[in-house]
Enzyme design. Structure first.
Site, PDB file in Angstrom:
ATOM      1  N   ASP A  12      62.071 -76.317 -56.985  1.00 50.41           N
ATOM      2  CA  ASP A  12      63.152 -76.654 -56.049  1.00 50.41           C
ATOM      3  C   ASP A  12      64.514 -76.756 -56.738  1.00 50.41           C
ATOM      4  OD1 ASP A  12      61.145 -77.105 -53.943  1.00 50.41           O
ATOM      5  OD2 ASP A  12      60.713 -78.966 -55.007  1.00 50.41           O
ATOM      6  N   LYS A  15      66.613 -71.627 -57.397  1.00 48.03           N
ATOM      7  CA  LYS A  15      66.482 -70.295 -58.011  1.00 48.03           C
ATOM      8  C   LYS A  15      66.872 -69.178 -57.055  1.00 48.03           C
ATOM      9  CE  LYS A  15      62.172 -71.358 -58.824  1.00 48.03           C
ATOM     10  NZ  LYS A  15      62.206 -72.814 -58.578  1.00 48.03           N
ATOM     11  N   GLY A  16      66.491 -69.326 -55.779  1.00 52.22           N
ATOM     12  CA  GLY A  16      66.724 -68.259 -54.813  1.00 52.22           C
ATOM     13  C   GLY A  16      68.179 -67.886 -54.688  1.00 52.22           C
ATOM     14  N   ASN A  37      53.315 -70.786 -51.550  1.00 51.95           N
ATOM     15  CA  ASN A  37      53.613 -72.208 -51.708  1.00 51.95           C
ATOM     16  C   ASN A  37      55.032 -72.429 -52.205  1.00 51.95           C
ATOM     17  OD1 ASN A  37      52.882 -70.968 -54.155  1.00 51.95           O
ATOM     18  ND2 ASN A  37      52.186 -72.878 -55.071  1.00 51.95           N
ATOM     19  N   HIS A  40      62.047 -70.196 -51.446  1.00 50.69           N
ATOM     20  CA  HIS A  40      63.378 -69.973 -51.987  1.00 50.69           C
ATOM     21  C   HIS A  40      64.366 -69.892 -50.823  1.00 50.69           C
ATOM     22  CE1 HIS A  40      61.823 -68.232 -56.064  1.00 50.69           C
ATOM     23  NE2 HIS A  40      61.451 -69.469 -55.816  1.00 50.69           N
ATOM     24  N   LEU A 331      75.425 -79.731 -58.446  1.00 51.34           N
ATOM     25  CA  LEU A 331      76.311 -80.695 -59.105  1.00 51.34           C
ATOM     26  C   LEU A 331      77.027 -81.572 -58.087  1.00 51.34           C
ATOM     27  CD1 LEU A 331      77.583 -81.563 -61.879  1.00 51.34           C
ATOM     28  CD2 LEU A 331      79.463 -80.009 -61.307  1.00 51.34           C
ATOM     29  N   SER A 412      76.458 -74.169 -59.891  1.00 53.63           N
ATOM     30  CA  SER A 412      76.414 -74.050 -58.432  1.00 53.63           C
ATOM     31  C   SER A 412      77.014 -75.306 -57.823  1.00 53.63           C
ATOM     32  CB  SER A 412      74.973 -73.860 -57.957  1.00 53.63           C
ATOM     33  OG  SER A 412      74.908 -73.899 -56.546  1.00 53.63           O
TER      34      SER A 412
END
Length: 435
Positions: A12, A15-16, A37, A40, A331, A412
């Protein structure tokens, strides 16, 4: 250039979004482990898309998406995902290829997974109940059904009959569940066969051809490194290898062909399900972190446990993955905290240590040793220029780099692909930032 992108925590990490952002310059994106399971989440111009099996490159026109041999593939989950994307006007089948060696996840895997979790009760691992573990068990036991078996219906029927009979012994006599009918499982597979068959191919050969053409390739990991079946917080782990070595074995791409390994990490830490979590916050700070970060699983909807950044576990992740760069996500979730804490050591049995204990059972009792830093208490949401970042936030990032010894190349600052600061180009990124 060939880059592995993976999670460095318990999944979580975001990454996507990062994979999607970087696919502007790539020819292909490869999933090399896990199953449906993993979720993303991508947000582009305010529209949310959740991908579970299909690589995140599918939202970029012209990018080839590959599902490697290391994935366990649920045919109904795949078809549901394809239909959801088609409904949004995104064509899939022309750009999706599935390794012929990819193992299929079938109804008896799901039934076993749910039965086992129910049997464990309060000691349950906390799986998603989607059959991932039992599917990998069949693969290792050499009774798995592979994608290539869809090409041979007569042999497929016999294999399913034998596998179902084997699993029904456990379901009926140990877990006291209703046995499954092999013919129904076969019939369901045959319904999906004609749709899936054109997408089955030799993923390793495709990757080899792209490499010889000097094309950029991204290898997209699922879950996180601390969930690795061998190197994670066992037994509270997933059933596949989530670390960088799996990118080679799960796709058929030689390990010397990888150029970089990017590790995605939140500016704090989250975990779903049971297992040790030294920096977990069970107080109001933890609740605030979860609320600001919207910390609920994209696949299960389960609330995530939250805690401060753990330098000790991150150093181990850097080592086992040979990270060349770090992507720091979410962040902005820390924007309203007056004080920020970094776990720089553990106190285990009264002793301060700088490495995770080799005996995983000791991790449960380890307490974090924190370094405190001032928060910035102003919005960083949506920033795209590092020079506009509050001084305290820049200090936090610099301190992380100092403690970890690896550069933070991308930051990000929000869920959309444009909410990003790129400090160091990965490919030939058009997006640039000062700092």
């Amino acid at each position: 250039m060939n880059i592995v992108i993976l999670g460095t925590q318990w999944g979580d990490e975001g990454k996507g979004k990062i994979v999607d952002m970087l696919t502007e310059d790539v020819a292909a994106v490869v999933r090399f482990q896990g199953g449906h399971n993993a979720g993303h989440t991508l947000i582009i111009d305010g529209e949310k898309t959740i991908l579970r099996l299909i690589p995140s490159g599918i939202l970029r026109e012209g990018v080839l998406c590959l599902i490697g041999n290391g994935v366990v593939l649920s045919p109904p989950a795949l078809m549901e995902e394809i239909e959801e994307l088609n409904a949004k006007g995104i064509p899939v089948t022309e750009r999706l290829r599935i390794s012929s060696a990819c193992n299929l996840l079938l109804p008896y895997h799901v039934a076993l997974d749910k039965a086992r979790e129910a049997e464990l009760g309060t000691k349950a691992i906390g799986t998603t109940g989607r059959g991932i573990g039992p599917a990998y068990e069949d693969k290792v036991a050499r009774r798995g059904i592979r994608a290539m078996d869809l090409l041979h219906p007569d042999q497929l029927l016999e294999k399913i009959k034998k596998a179902t009979a084997y699993h029904n012994i456990q379901l009926e006599h140990y877990y006291h569940q209703t046995p499954l009918d092999y013919q129904s499982i076969y019939n369901q597979l045959m319904e999906f066969r004609e749709k899936i068959k054109p997408m089955i191919g030799d993923v390793s050969a495709l990757l080899g051809n792209l490499r010889r053409q000097n094309k950029h390739i991204i290898f997209e990991g699922a879950q996180g490194s601390l969930l690795d079946i061998d190197l994670g917080t066992y037994p509270y782990v997933t059933s596949s290898n989530t670390t960088a070595g799996s990118a080679a074995t799960g796709s058929g791409f030689g390990p010397l062909y990888f150029d970089r390994v990017l590790g995605i990490t939140k500016a704090y830490v989250t975990r779903v399900g049971a297992g040790p979590f030294p920096t977990e916050l069970t107080n109001e700070e933890g609740k605030k972190m979860a609320k600001r970060g919207n910390e609920f699983g994209s696949v299960t909807g389960r609330p995530r446990r939250c805690g401060w950044f753990d330098v000790i576990s991150m150093r181990r992740t850097i080592q086992i993955n040979s990270l060349t760069g770090i992507v720091l996500t979410k962040l902005d979730v820390l924007d309203e905290f007056a004080k920020i804490h970094l776990c720089t050591a553990y106190r285990c049995d009264g002793e301060v240590v700088n490495e995770p204990p080799f005996d995983q059972s000791l991790l449960e009792s380890c307490e974090p040793v924190y370094e405190e830093m001032p928060g910035w208490q102003t919005s960083t949401y949506g920033l795209t220029d590092y020079s506009e970042m509050p001084k305290e936030a820049r200090n936090y990032i610099s301190r992380l780099e100092e403690l970890l010894g690896v550069p933070i190349t991308i930051i990000s600052t929000g869920p959309d692909r444009k909410h990003t600061i790129v400090r160091q180009a990965v490919f030939n990124q058009v997006i640039t930032a000062k700092g």
